[in-house]
Design an enzyme around this catalytic site. Structure first.
Site, mmCIF file in Angstrom:
data_model
loop_
_atom_site.group_PDB
_atom_site.id
_atom_site.type_symbol
_atom_site.label_atom_id
_atom_site.label_comp_id
_atom_site.label_asym_id
_atom_site.label_seq_id
_atom_site.Cartn_x
_atom_site.Cartn_y
_atom_site.Cartn_z
ATOM 1 N N ARG A 310 0.850 -1.185 0.000
ATOM 2 C CA ARG A 310 0.000 0.000 0.000
ATOM 3 C C ARG A 310 0.890 1.241 0.000
ATOM 4 O O ARG A 310 1.892 1.302 0.729
ATOM 5 C CB ARG A 310 -0.888 0.039 1.256
ATOM 6 C CG ARG A 310 -2.104 -0.874 1.159
ATOM 7 C CD ARG A 310 -3.076 -0.371 0.088
ATOM 8 N NE ARG A 310 -4.240 -1.225 -0.088
ATOM 9 C CZ ARG A 310 -4.304 -2.242 -0.945
ATOM 10 N NH1 ARG A 310 -3.274 -2.555 -1.703
ATOM 11 N NH2 ARG A 310 -5.409 -2.951 -1.064
ATOM 12 N N GLU A 339 -4.511 7.337 -5.100
ATOM 13 C CA GLU A 339 -4.604 6.640 -6.391
ATOM 14 C C GLU A 339 -5.795 7.143 -7.196
ATOM 15 O O GLU A 339 -6.899 7.208 -6.652
ATOM 16 C CB GLU A 339 -4.715 5.130 -6.150
ATOM 17 C CG GLU A 339 -3.430 4.577 -5.554
ATOM 18 C CD GLU A 339 -3.427 3.045 -5.415
ATOM 19 O OE1 GLU A 339 -4.421 2.399 -5.784
ATOM 20 O OE2 GLU A 339 -2.422 2.524 -4.928
ATOM 21 N N HIS A 358 -1.331 0.036 -9.872
ATOM 22 C CA HIS A 358 -1.974 -0.917 -8.947
ATOM 23 C C HIS A 358 -2.430 -2.177 -9.698
ATOM 24 O O HIS A 358 -3.620 -2.508 -9.729
ATOM 25 C CB HIS A 358 -3.157 -0.262 -8.217
ATOM 26 C CG HIS A 358 -3.501 -0.943 -6.931
ATOM 27 N ND1 HIS A 358 -3.991 -0.279 -5.832
ATOM 28 C CD2 HIS A 358 -3.432 -2.250 -6.546
ATOM 29 C CE1 HIS A 358 -4.219 -1.137 -4.845
ATOM 30 N NE2 HIS A 358 -3.888 -2.351 -5.268
HETATM 31 N N1 LIG Z 1 -0.740 -4.424 -5.275
HETATM 32 C C1 LIG Z 1 -1.754 -5.256 -5.240
HETATM 33 O O1 LIG Z 1 -2.562 -5.328 -6.140
HETATM 34 C C2 LIG Z 1 -1.913 -6.140 -4.062
HETATM 35 C C3 LIG Z 1 -2.399 -7.443 -4.202
HETATM 36 C C4 LIG Z 1 -2.544 -8.245 -3.062
HETATM 37 C C5 LIG Z 1 -2.203 -7.733 -1.841
HETATM 38 N N2 LIG Z 1 -1.776 -6.465 -1.740
HETATM 39 C C6 LIG Z 1 -1.397 -5.894 -0.456
HETATM 40 O O2 LIG Z 1 -0.286 -6.618 0.028
HETATM 41 C C7 LIG Z 1 -0.298 -6.638 1.436
HETATM 42 C C8 LIG Z 1 -0.111 -8.055 1.930
HETATM 43 O O3 LIG Z 1 -1.154 -8.886 1.495
HETATM 44 P P1 LIG Z 1 -1.226 -10.382 2.043
HETATM 45 O O4 LIG Z 1 -2.303 -11.063 1.307
HETATM 46 O O5 LIG Z 1 0.115 -10.971 2.077
HETATM 47 O O6 LIG Z 1 -1.717 -10.092 3.522
HETATM 48 P P2 LIG Z 1 -1.373 -10.958 4.795
HETATM 49 O O7 LIG Z 1 -2.302 -10.502 5.837
HETATM 50 O O8 LIG Z 1 -1.316 -12.393 4.452
HETATM 51 O O9 LIG Z 1 0.104 -10.497 5.191
HETATM 52 C C9 LIG Z 1 0.394 -9.272 5.786
HETATM 53 C C10 LIG Z 1 1.510 -9.531 6.784
HETATM 54 O O10 LIG Z 1 1.968 -8.280 7.260
HETATM 55 C C11 LIG Z 1 2.329 -8.472 8.605
HETATM 56 N N3 LIG Z 1 2.430 -7.222 9.301
HETATM 57 C C12 LIG Z 1 1.463 -6.530 9.948
HETATM 58 N N4 LIG Z 1 2.001 -5.421 10.493
HETATM 59 C C13 LIG Z 1 3.317 -5.430 10.182
HETATM 60 C C14 LIG Z 1 4.381 -4.556 10.479
HETATM 61 N N5 LIG Z 1 4.200 -3.435 11.187
HETATM 62 N N6 LIG Z 1 5.614 -4.874 10.017
HETATM 63 C C15 LIG Z 1 5.805 -5.991 9.285
HETATM 64 N N7 LIG Z 1 4.820 -6.863 8.992
HETATM 65 C C16 LIG Z 1 3.603 -6.571 9.426
HETATM 66 C C17 LIG Z 1 1.252 -9.382 9.136
HETATM 67 O O11 LIG Z 1 1.682 -10.048 10.299
HETATM 68 C C18 LIG Z 1 1.070 -10.344 7.984
HETATM 69 O O12 LIG Z 1 1.868 -11.483 8.141
HETATM 70 C C19 LIG Z 1 -1.619 -5.986 1.833
HETATM 71 O O13 LIG Z 1 -1.384 -4.619 2.088
HETATM 72 C C20 LIG Z 1 -2.449 -6.099 0.596
HETATM 73 O O14 LIG Z 1 -3.438 -5.115 0.565
HETATM 74 C C21 LIG Z 1 -1.610 -5.658 -2.823
HETATM 75 O O1 LIG Z 2 -5.386 -5.614 -1.594
HETATM 76 C C1 LIG Z 2 -5.566 -6.142 -2.664
HETATM 77 O O2 LIG Z 2 -6.178 -7.199 -2.813
HETATM 78 C C2 LIG Z 2 -4.962 -5.523 -3.879
HETATM 79 O O3 LIG Z 2 -4.483 -4.272 -3.607
HETATM 80 C C3 LIG Z 2 -5.820 -5.575 -5.083
HETATM 81 O O4 LIG Z 2 -6.587 -4.431 -5.221
HETATM 82 P P1 LIG Z 2 -7.580 -4.309 -6.466
HETATM 83 O O5 LIG Z 2 -8.669 -5.277 -6.232
HETATM 84 O O6 LIG Z 2 -8.046 -2.909 -6.457
HETATM 85 O O7 LIG Z 2 -6.786 -4.653 -7.676
#
Ligand SMILES: NC(=O)c1ccc[n+]([C@@H]2O[C@H](COP(=O)([O-])OP(=O)(O)OC[C@H]3O[C@@H](n4cnc5c(N)ncnc54)[C@H](O)[C@@H]3O)[C@@H](O)[C@H]2O)c1
Ligand SMILES: O=C(O)[C@H](O)COP(=O)(O)O
Length: 622
Positions: A310, A339, A358
């Site tokens: 994020r 965004e 994104h």
């Molecule tokens: N760019 C995209 O399109 C996209 C896609 C999927 C996920 N994401 C983002 O990626 C991130 C991770 O997703 P995920 O599915 O792995 O989630 P998840 O919940 O499986 O993993 C997140 C991890 O972060 C850890 N965490 C929490 N606070 C923390 C801190 N202060 N320092 C270090 N670690 C910490 C948690 O313990 C957890 O293990 C989320 O922010 C999600 O929104 C983005």
């Molecule tokens: O947190 C997520 O799952 C990702 O950031 C994906 O976001 P989106 O659905 O807007 O692509």
């Protein structure tokens, strides 16, 4: 006797003014079928997807509990639920939704447009682009029951407001993990070899081979910040590229890291030793701007940063400064604080920054998967099933749910009965729940039961609706302290609970016999053949099924009482469904519980109160 009857007569009038609870005593054949009694405004045909058919159970509240609204918040007409999808969702998910609901796909709504339309919908499905603010929940006027986030991050949903409004928030946390990890690796490799910049340069007619000399990955240290689903998949892939991977995550289990060959380190160790940093933590108040001037100053000069988590976890102005000073050699960013980012964003325009809009979750496969995952979660929640991906409610495993179903119903009935025994129904500050069970604490999840007792106590005396989402919050707001106690028994482990007792202290009762020796209103019940039964009131043992309308009388134990009361009811065409008498000892005091199909008129109840042997009585509706 006369004055007691008069007092009771007035309590009768108060009792009957209690809002009529929805009837929920229907036998159902499976959890998936609970929708038939879940709501007065929505109905579901049989769901084709992912529905497990459990053994026939008699349960109602379990499921209607999740999203049920009282009558005033619903229209009486049985209609399919309406779902608003406010961002592009995979077709497979839309198909799942359309089978069971009316779906409107309205993309690019302004906040005002969303607020003006939301009260027409039972559920809203969003991705990261829709801000589901408090205004949205307020504008929903009680209709919105579920917000489905088609993805992981729920930082665009005001969870506190959702909880206060009793709206369940569910996400789709697994289907885009691999896509996000792959995108992280794509950015890592593209950045280290200047792919985007070199591509633009060649397309501009240039041939700048030395300018775009990259850096190698093998042997370099990658710090994965946030070792959850995406972080661990990135780590696995980076190891395959020959990188040395460390990770920081205060909550990650060390054995999971060890299994992938990753060392868990402190935040300081991670940022001070890494050549590359890849961010995979959620945006929370704790992680907001965690990468700032101070933390950049502690990094190795020339570090490279990838962010597919994020934007808000990085202070973007500080990152520009770190890029300008060369502390950060390059950044590859998929996400931004705002965004889309402003067109003149220095960060986006920076020559050492690679950006994507994104796209982490944007693969065909991930979008289909996420769409199905969220559609099933939302439909399940609307049907009243407790979702495994609920974000603002405790998750209860389906097998636990199925086992607890009759006890959940018992819990709500006990709550409803208890509050109707309180004089005026008000002034309740402390409720104690005592569970007798042979099960150990780890084998007995009482959150659902506690919430249902809270629901039973609060709903009849307020215009609020209570569900698993807002039960604890509402109890706290109303100053209601709910404590729980478990008493171990040596009965069979097969039944999760032997009995549930509800005690309300420091209140007067309109039915004094309900007061225990310790001065609390005390009622106890158990499940018999899947039906909730009242087994004890005050210090009287009774046996009455807890459903419908019940007249509770305290009387002198003497022959003919059942006939006398039965005659009064019969003369007024009130049909008796059951009668049960419990007494302290022979010819002393007794409690008679009379179930009646119709609600007796006040004068009928008065006549019962005038029977000389009857010392007090109360009429309750469960
Ligand atoms: N760019 C995209 O399109 C996209 C896609 C999927 C996920 N994401 C983002 O990626 C991130 C991770 O997703 P995920 O599915 O792995 O989630 P998840 O919940 O499986 O993993 C997140 C991890 O972060 C850890 N965490 C929490 N606070 C923390 C801190 N202060 N320092 C270090 N670690 C910490 C948690 O313990 C957890 O293990 C989320 O922010 C999600 O929104 C983005
Ligand atoms: O947190 C997520 O799952 C990702 O950031 C994906 O976001 P989106 O659905 O807007 O692509």
């Amino acid at each position: 006797m006369a004055s007691s009857t008069a007092a009771n007569s007035s309590s009768i009038i108060r009792s009957s003014s209690i809002p009529k609870p929805q009837s929920r005593s229907t036998t159902i054949s499976s959890l998936s079928f609970l929708s038939t009694l879940n709501s007065s405004s929505t109905s579901f045909p049989t769901l084709r997807h992912t529905i497990s058919h459990a053994n026939p159970i008699r349960a109602v509240s379990t499921v209607d509990f999740a999203v049920h609204r009282p009558a005033q918040a619903q229209t009486q007409k049985q209609t399919r639920p309406a779902i608003l999808v406010s961002e592009k969702l995979g077709e497979a998910g839309l198909e799942v939704l359309r089978e069971l609901s009316d779906v409107d796909c309205l993309y690019d709504l302004s906040p005002q447009e969303l607020a003006s339309k939301i009260s027409n919908y039972d559920a809203l499905i969003v991705r990261s682009g829709t801000k589901v603010t408090r205004d949205v929940f307020e504008a929903a006027k009680g209709r919105l029951k579920v917000v489905g986030r088609a993805g992981v991050g729920i930082d665009n949903v005001d969870l506190q407001a959702a909880t206060e409004f009793g709206c369940l928030v569910v996400n789709a946390p697994t289907a885009n993990t691999v896509a996000a990890a792959e995108h992280g690796i794509a950015l890592l490799t593209a950045m280290s070899r200047n792919i985007a910049q070199a591509d633009a340069s060649v397309k501009a007619g240039k041939w700048q081979r030395s300018k775009y000399t990259g850096v190698s990955l093998v042997g370099k240290t990658l710090a994965v910040m946030g070792f959850g689903k995406v972080g661990s998949e990135v780590a696995r892939r980076a190891k395959g590229l020959g990188m040395h991977v460390i990770a920081h995550d205060p909550y990650a289990p060390a054995d999971r890291a060890r299994a992938i060959g990753v060392e868990l380190v402190t935040f300081e160790q991670a940022i001070s030793t890494a050549d590359f940093i890849s961010l995979h933590m959620p945006l929370t108040p704790n992680t907001k701007n965690v990468f700032n001037d101070d933390t950049f100053s502690k990094m190795k000069k020339g570090i490279r940063i990838i962010n597919v988590a994020r934007g808000g976890v990085i202070n973007e102005d500080a990152l520009v400064r770190a890029l300008d000073s060369g502390v950060v050699a390059q950044a590859a960013l998929d996400v931004f604080a705002e965004e889309p980012p402003p067109k003149d964003s220095k960060l986006v325009q920076h020559e050492n920054v690679t950006v994507t809009p994104h796209l982490g979750a944007s693969t065909k496969e991930a979008q289909e998967g996420v769409a199905i995952e969220i559609a099933e979660a939302v439909i399940g929640a609307l049907k009243g099933e407790l979702s495994a991906t609920a974000v603002n409610a405790p998750m209860v495993a389906p097998e636990v749910l199925s086992e607890l179903a009759p006890y959940v119903q018992l819990a709500e009935k006990l709550g409803r009965l208890a509050v109707q025994l309180v004089k005026g129904g008000t002034g309740i500050k402390a409720v104690k729940i005592v569970y007798k069970s042979a099960r150990g604490p780890d084998d007995l999840d009482t959150r659902l039961l506690r919430a249902m007792i809270t629901k039973g106590i609060i709903e009849p005396i307020s215009n609020m609706y209570i569900n698993l989402v807002n039960a604890d919050f509402t109890a706290k707001q109303k100053g209601l302290r709910i404590s729980e106690e478990r008493v171990s028994t040596d009965s069979s482990l097969e039944n999760p609970i032997d009995s549930i007792k509800v005690l309300i202290s420091n209140v007067e009762s309109k039915f004094e016999s309900a007061i225990s020796e310790k001065g609390d209103i005390s009622i106890e019940g158990r499940v018999k053949d899947t039906i909730p039964h009242l087994t004890c009131i005050g210090s009287f043992g009774v046996d009455a099924s807890l459903e419908g309308n019940i007249i509770l009388c305290k009387q002198v134990d003497q022959p003919g009482m059942i006939g006398t009361v039965g005659n009064i009811l019969g003369e007024h065409n009130v049909n008796v469904s059951f009668m049960s008498v419990g007494r302290t000892s022979r010819r002393q005091k007794a409690i008679m519980a009379i179930g009646v199909d119709e609600e007796p008129a006040t004068e009928v109840l008065k006549k019962i109160g005038e029977v000389p042997a009857i010392e007090e009585f109360v009429f309750v509706k469960l």
